[in-house]
Design an enzyme around this catalytic site. Structure first.
Site, PDB file in Angstrom:
ATOM      1  N   ASP A   8       0.881  -1.161   0.000  1.00  0.00           N
ATOM      2  CA  ASP A   8       0.000   0.000   0.000  1.00  0.00           C
ATOM      3  C   ASP A   8       0.926   1.219   0.000  1.00  0.00           C
ATOM      4  O   ASP A   8       2.102   1.113   0.368  1.00  0.00           O
ATOM      5  CB  ASP A   8      -0.868  -0.042   1.261  1.00  0.00           C
ATOM      6  CG  ASP A   8      -1.690   1.211   1.424  1.00  0.00           C
ATOM      7  OD1 ASP A   8      -2.381   1.608   0.478  1.00  0.00           O
ATOM      8  OD2 ASP A   8      -1.628   1.811   2.517  1.00  0.00           O
ATOM      9  N   ASP A  10      -0.110   4.995   0.760  1.00  0.00           N
ATOM     10  CA  ASP A  10      -0.397   6.004   1.791  1.00  0.00           C
ATOM     11  C   ASP A  10      -0.307   5.395   3.183  1.00  0.00           C
ATOM     12  O   ASP A  10      -1.085   4.508   3.527  1.00  0.00           O
ATOM     13  CB  ASP A  10      -1.813   6.568   1.592  1.00  0.00           C
ATOM     14  CG  ASP A  10      -1.962   7.299   0.260  1.00  0.00           C
ATOM     15  OD1 ASP A  10      -0.983   7.911  -0.180  1.00  0.00           O
ATOM     16  OD2 ASP A  10      -3.064   7.258  -0.316  1.00  0.00           O
ATOM     17  N   GLY A  45      -7.092   4.435   4.255  1.00  0.00           N
ATOM     18  CA  GLY A  45      -7.331   3.403   3.245  1.00  0.00           C
ATOM     19  C   GLY A  45      -8.730   3.406   2.658  1.00  0.00           C
ATOM     20  O   GLY A  45      -9.047   2.586   1.815  1.00  0.00           O
ATOM     21  N   ARG A  48     -12.018   7.856  -1.743  1.00  0.00           N
ATOM     22  CA  ARG A  48     -12.334   9.283  -1.633  1.00  0.00           C
ATOM     23  C   ARG A  48     -13.825   9.505  -1.375  1.00  0.00           C
ATOM     24  O   ARG A  48     -14.211  10.254  -0.492  1.00  0.00           O
ATOM     25  CB  ARG A  48     -11.928   9.998  -2.923  1.00  0.00           C
ATOM     26  CG  ARG A  48     -11.925  11.515  -2.780  1.00  0.00           C
ATOM     27  CD  ARG A  48     -11.640  12.206  -4.095  1.00  0.00           C
ATOM     28  NE  ARG A  48     -10.420  11.704  -4.738  1.00  0.00           N
ATOM     29  CZ  ARG A  48     -10.025  12.035  -5.968  1.00  0.00           C
ATOM     30  NH1 ARG A  48     -10.757  12.882  -6.683  1.00  0.00           N
ATOM     31  NH2 ARG A  48      -8.917  11.525  -6.482  1.00  0.00           N
ATOM     32  N   SER A 113      -5.586   5.162  -4.291  1.00  0.00           N
ATOM     33  CA  SER A 113      -5.526   6.576  -4.668  1.00  0.00           C
ATOM     34  C   SER A 113      -5.402   6.786  -6.173  1.00  0.00           C
ATOM     35  O   SER A 113      -4.616   6.129  -6.849  1.00  0.00           O
ATOM     36  CB  SER A 113      -4.351   7.246  -3.976  1.00  0.00           C
ATOM     37  OG  SER A 113      -4.201   8.573  -4.448  1.00  0.00           O
ATOM     38  N   ASN A 115      -4.168   9.398  -7.206  1.00  0.00           N
ATOM     39  CA  ASN A 115      -2.939  10.191  -7.276  1.00  0.00           C
ATOM     40  C   ASN A 115      -1.686   9.341  -7.060  1.00  0.00           C
ATOM     41  O   ASN A 115      -0.586   9.883  -6.924  1.00  0.00           O
ATOM     42  CB  ASN A 115      -2.978  11.306  -6.232  1.00  0.00           C
ATOM     43  CG  ASN A 115      -4.127  12.271  -6.480  1.00  0.00           C
ATOM     44  OD1 ASN A 115      -4.129  12.984  -7.478  1.00  0.00           O
ATOM     45  ND2 ASN A 115      -5.125  12.269  -5.614  1.00  0.00           N
TER      46      ASN A 115
HETATM   47  C1  G6P Z   1      -5.801   5.752  -0.140  1.00  0.00           C
HETATM   48  C2  G6P Z   1      -5.749   6.612   1.109  1.00  0.00           C
HETATM   49  C3  G6P Z   1      -7.099   7.213   1.418  1.00  0.00           C
HETATM   50  C4  G6P Z   1      -7.652   7.920   0.184  1.00  0.00           C
HETATM   51  C5  G6P Z   1      -7.735   6.966  -1.002  1.00  0.00           C
HETATM   52  C6  G6P Z   1      -8.193   7.658  -2.278  1.00  0.00           C
HETATM   53  O1  G6P Z   1      -6.492   4.591   0.164  1.00  0.00           O
HETATM   54  O2  G6P Z   1      -5.315   5.843   2.220  1.00  0.00           O
HETATM   55  O3  G6P Z   1      -6.959   8.121   2.487  1.00  0.00           O
HETATM   56  O4  G6P Z   1      -8.948   8.445   0.451  1.00  0.00           O
HETATM   57  O5  G6P Z   1      -6.439   6.414  -1.227  1.00  0.00           O
HETATM   58  O6  G6P Z   1      -7.208   8.575  -2.688  1.00  0.00           O
HETATM   59  P1  G6P Z   1      -7.432   9.696  -3.782  1.00  0.00           P
HETATM   60  O7  G6P Z   1      -6.067  10.336  -3.933  1.00  0.00           O
HETATM   61  O8  G6P Z   1      -7.866   9.021  -5.045  1.00  0.00           O
HETATM   62  O9  G6P Z   1      -8.461  10.628  -3.264  1.00  0.00           O
HETATM   63 MG    MG Z   2      -2.703   3.154   3.604  1.00  0.00          MG
END
Ligand code: G6P
Ligand code: MG
Length: 218
Positions: A8, A10, A45, A48, A113, A115
């Site tokens: 993972d 983040d 985790g 969004r 994510s 991003n």
């Molecule tokens: C990861 C992070 C979350 C986040 C998700 C979506 O799982 O741990 O905190 O909300 O990704 O990320 P994004 O950058 O697409 O909003």
């Molecule tokens: Mg994480």
């Protein structure tokens, strides 16, 4: 035999969990919705959209407003991750990635994510990973196993040949549901379901992990 590792991103390789928190906090403040660091812990985790839904609770926002808020939080997040450099890698991350690579183990990233690619580039990890599964790869978010299964396919491996490293309860659940070995980083209350629980990757070696996973297998 273990042939692949799926990390993972983040909260495991880098502390973007903090930037997600800052983005949500700014949005919540603007909307006058109570939110704090503790409430954010439960969003680790979490996708969004689901994160936003948990923050707004039963407040009557329209779908258009929900979309706008998701975009707004993402703008704040993108501003924050612009400044990421390889110095933002968490302690132990690079050492473990290098050791795994030298041992011939394939390395993937499995992050919900959208991003993730940007963050991986900025961290200088693009050349160190064999596969990236991100927020665009599958429809159903963690705790469903889909994202990690997707990553195992990218690596050309079976789930049982792979180890997932996660900091979130939803991620540990996803990896277990997918039939992978699971390492949880953080407190037992959060990641205690994992086969092996560690505080962080600091000082962690593949040699150690292999022993711990073998013990868990017995
Ligand atoms: C990861 C992070 C979350 C986040 C998700 C979506 O799982 O741990 O905190 O909300 O990704 O990320 P994004 O950058 O697409 O909003
Ligand atoms: Mg994480």
């Amino acid at each position: 035999d273990i042939r692949g590792f799926i990390f993972d991103l983040d909260g495991v390789l880098t502390d973007t969990a903090e930037y997600h928190y800052l983005g949500w906090q700014r949005l919540a403040d603007e909307e006058g919705i109570p939110f704090d660091r503790e409430a954010n812990e439960a969003l680790r985790g979490v996708s969004r959209r689901e994160s936003l839904m948990r923050i707004i609770g039963d407040r009557p926002y329209s779908e258009a407003q929900i979309q706008e808020m998701m975009e707004r939080k993402n703008r704040y997040y993108i501003e924050l991750i612009e400044h990421i450099t390889p110095k933002d890698l968490l302690p132990g991350a690079i050492a473990l990635l290098d050791e795994l690579r030298q041992a011939g183990i394939k390395i993937g990233i499995g992050s919900a994510s959208k991003n993730a690619h940007t963050v991986i580039e900025r961290l200088g990890l693009a050349d160190k990973v064999d596969a990236i599964a991100d927020g665009y790869s599958v429809q159903t978010p963690k705790p469903a196993p889909d994202l990690f299964i997707f990553a195992t396919h990218q690596l050309g491996l079976e789930p049982k040949q792979c180890v997932v490293v996660e900091d979130a309860a939803a991620g540990v659940e996803a990896a277990l549901a997918g039939g992978m070995w699971t390492i949880g980083l953080g407190p037992i209350e959060r990641v205690g379901a994992a086969h092996v629980v560690l505080p962080s990757l600091a000082g962690v070696t593949w040699t150690d992990l292999r022993t711990k996973l073998n013990e868990a297998a017995r």
